[in-house]
Design a protein around this motif. Structure first.
Motif, PDB file in Angstrom:
ATOM      1  N   TRP A 206       0.814  -1.447   0.175  1.00  0.00           N
ATOM      2  CA  TRP A 206      -0.067  -0.068   0.098  1.00  0.00           C
ATOM      3  C   TRP A 206       0.671   0.880  -0.016  1.00  0.00           C
ATOM      4  O   TRP A 206       1.955   1.167   0.625  1.00  0.00           O
ATOM      5  CB  TRP A 206      -1.082   0.020   1.283  1.00  0.00           C
ATOM      6  N   PHE A 207       0.628   2.142  -0.773  1.00  0.00           N
ATOM      7  CA  PHE A 207       1.211   3.228  -1.066  1.00  0.00           C
ATOM      8  C   PHE A 207       0.181   4.655  -0.620  1.00  0.00           C
ATOM      9  O   PHE A 207      -0.920   4.389  -1.098  1.00  0.00           O
ATOM     10  CB  PHE A 207       1.997   3.583  -2.252  1.00  0.00           C
ATOM     11  N   ARG A 208       0.635   5.765  -0.575  1.00  0.00           N
ATOM     12  CA  ARG A 208      -0.240   6.760  -0.550  1.00  0.00           C
ATOM     13  C   ARG A 208       0.581   8.106  -1.073  1.00  0.00           C
ATOM     14  O   ARG A 208       1.676   8.240  -1.055  1.00  0.00           O
ATOM     15  CB  ARG A 208      -0.739   7.211   0.784  1.00  0.00           C
ATOM     16  N   GLN A 209      -0.517   8.980  -1.465  1.00  0.00           N
ATOM     17  CA  GLN A 209       0.257  10.296  -2.067  1.00  0.00           C
ATOM     18  C   GLN A 209      -0.692  11.530  -1.646  1.00  0.00           C
ATOM     19  O   GLN A 209      -1.994  11.366  -1.908  1.00  0.00           O
ATOM     20  CB  GLN A 209       0.361  10.202  -3.502  1.00  0.00           C
TER      21      GLN A 209
ATOM     22  N   PRO B 147      -1.553  15.818  -1.656  1.00  0.00           N
ATOM     23  CA  PRO B 147      -1.516  16.855  -2.744  1.00  0.00           C
ATOM     24  C   PRO B 147       0.005  17.337  -2.385  1.00  0.00           C
ATOM     25  O   PRO B 147       0.240  17.716  -1.548  1.00  0.00           O
ATOM     26  CB  PRO B 147      -2.791  17.761  -2.547  1.00  0.00           C
ATOM     27  N   GLY B 148       0.509  17.322  -3.538  1.00  0.00           N
ATOM     28  CA  GLY B 148       1.698  18.265  -3.773  1.00  0.00           C
ATOM     29  C   GLY B 148       3.194  17.284  -3.084  1.00  0.00           C
ATOM     30  O   GLY B 148       4.020  17.851  -2.980  1.00  0.00           O
ATOM     31  N   LYS B 149       2.984  16.098  -2.735  1.00  0.00           N
ATOM     32  CA  LYS B 149       3.752  15.462  -2.032  1.00  0.00           C
ATOM     33  C   LYS B 149       4.107  14.037  -3.010  1.00  0.00           C
ATOM     34  O   LYS B 149       3.414  13.660  -3.698  1.00  0.00           O
ATOM     35  CB  LYS B 149       3.438  14.877  -0.619  1.00  0.00           C
ATOM     36  N   GLU B 150       5.345  13.697  -2.888  1.00  0.00           N
ATOM     37  CA  GLU B 150       5.618  12.357  -3.661  1.00  0.00           C
ATOM     38  C   GLU B 150       4.814  11.042  -2.985  1.00  0.00           C
ATOM     39  O   GLU B 150       4.541  11.079  -1.826  1.00  0.00           O
ATOM     40  CB  GLU B 150       6.989  12.165  -3.412  1.00  0.00           C
ATOM     41  N   ARG B 151       4.697  10.266  -3.634  1.00  0.00           N
ATOM     42  CA  ARG B 151       4.233   8.880  -3.536  1.00  0.00           C
ATOM     43  C   ARG B 151       5.163   8.334  -2.316  1.00  0.00           C
ATOM     44  O   ARG B 151       6.332   8.065  -2.733  1.00  0.00           O
ATOM     45  CB  ARG B 151       3.913   7.916  -4.572  1.00  0.00           C
ATOM     46  N   GLU B 152       4.716   7.594  -1.272  1.00  0.00           N
ATOM     47  CA  GLU B 152       5.359   7.148  -0.405  1.00  0.00           C
ATOM     48  C   GLU B 152       4.731   5.693   0.106  1.00  0.00           C
ATOM     49  O   GLU B 152       3.453   5.478  -0.066  1.00  0.00           O
ATOM     50  CB  GLU B 152       5.461   7.869   1.057  1.00  0.00           C
ATOM     51  N   GLY B 153       5.594   4.888   0.344  1.00  0.00           N
ATOM     52  CA  GLY B 153       5.288   3.805   0.892  1.00  0.00           C
ATOM     53  C   GLY B 153       4.911   3.470   2.168  1.00  0.00           C
ATOM     54  O   GLY B 153       5.304   4.258   3.167  1.00  0.00           O
TER      55      GLY B 153
ATOM     56  N   GLU C 173      -2.725  13.733   8.866  1.00  0.00           N
ATOM     57  CA  GLU C 173      -1.399  13.572   7.972  1.00  0.00           C
ATOM     58  C   GLU C 173      -1.260  12.346   7.421  1.00  0.00           C
ATOM     59  O   GLU C 173      -0.640  12.044   6.405  1.00  0.00           O
ATOM     60  CB  GLU C 173      -0.066  13.740   8.716  1.00  0.00           C
ATOM     61  N   ASP C 174      -2.650  11.654   7.517  1.00  0.00           N
ATOM     62  CA  ASP C 174      -2.855  10.037   6.771  1.00  0.00           C
ATOM     63  C   ASP C 174      -3.598  10.372   5.670  1.00  0.00           C
ATOM     64  O   ASP C 174      -3.702   9.505   4.837  1.00  0.00           O
ATOM     65  CB  ASP C 174      -3.318   9.140   7.669  1.00  0.00           C
ATOM     66  N   THR C 175      -4.012  11.954   5.423  1.00  0.00           N
ATOM     67  CA  THR C 175      -4.798  11.897   4.301  1.00  0.00           C
ATOM     68  C   THR C 175      -4.097  11.798   3.088  1.00  0.00           C
ATOM     69  O   THR C 175      -3.175  12.274   2.854  1.00  0.00           O
ATOM     70  CB  THR C 175      -5.450  13.335   4.466  1.00  0.00           C
ATOM     71  N   GLY C 176      -4.876  11.455   2.005  1.00  0.00           N
ATOM     72  CA  GLY C 176      -4.090  11.066   0.573  1.00  0.00           C
ATOM     73  C   GLY C 176      -4.860  10.104  -0.049  1.00  0.00           C
ATOM     74  O   GLY C 176      -5.946   9.365   0.451  1.00  0.00           O
ATOM     75  N   MET C 177      -4.465   9.765  -1.372  1.00  0.00           N
ATOM     76  CA  MET C 177      -5.009   8.750  -2.200  1.00  0.00           C
ATOM     77  C   MET C 177      -3.867   7.455  -1.916  1.00  0.00           C
ATOM     78  O   MET C 177      -2.900   7.504  -1.879  1.00  0.00           O
ATOM     79  CB  MET C 177      -4.757   9.356  -3.649  1.00  0.00           C
ATOM     80  N   TYR C 178      -4.740   6.512  -1.571  1.00  0.00           N
ATOM     81  CA  TYR C 178      -4.067   5.279  -1.256  1.00  0.00           C
ATOM     82  C   TYR C 178      -4.214   4.310  -2.590  1.00  0.00           C
ATOM     83  O   TYR C 178      -5.273   3.929  -2.963  1.00  0.00           O
ATOM     84  CB  TYR C 178      -4.758   4.457  -0.048  1.00  0.00           C
TER      85      TYR C 178
END
Length: 122
Positions: free
Chosen positions: A36-39, A41-47, A89-94
């Motif tokens: 699972w990864f998340r991204q 807005p304005g940040k890089e995708r992270e594991g 801070e866990d908000t993002g597209m997963y």
């Protein structure tokens, strides 16, 4: 050869929980790891978390260790991510992903789903 479909995202207040699911169709013997990864807005995708399909090895980002749990149901070909004690801070597209190498580097994962949005409000 590989199809991944995520579900389970949504909006939750800080401290709440969500469980993500990834329906996986994997017809390649070279796909050994799923993650699972998340991204944001304005940040890089992270594991976030990953596991070895054939055993019990798991990998977690330091920011989620102790709060998130990755698991799989081989009979149902489904990957899960249980997320507890969620923070804004866990908000993002997963995204669910599949690849050949261990770890949490996005570049090691060749196959990706379309993503599911997680929004945590304070």
């Amino acid at each position: 050869q590989v199809q991944l479909v995520e579900s389970g995202g949504g909006s939750v207040q800080a401290g709440g929980s969500l469980k993500l699911s990834c329906g996986a169709s994997v017809y390649s013997a070279s796909i050994h790891y799923m993650g699972w990864f998340r991204q944001a807005p304005g940040k890089e995708r992270e594991g976030v978390a990953a596991l070895y399909r054939g055993g019990y090895s798991t990998y977690y980002a330091a920011s989620v260790k102790g709060r998130f749990t990755i698991s799989q149901d081989n009979a149902e070909n489904t990957l899960y991510l249980q997320m507890n004690s969620l923070k804004p801070e866990d908000t993002g597209m997963y995204y669910c992903a599949a690849g050949r190498n261990p770890g949490l580097r996005p570049s090691d994962f060749a196959y990706w789903g379309q993503g599911t949005q997680v929004t945590v409000s304070s």
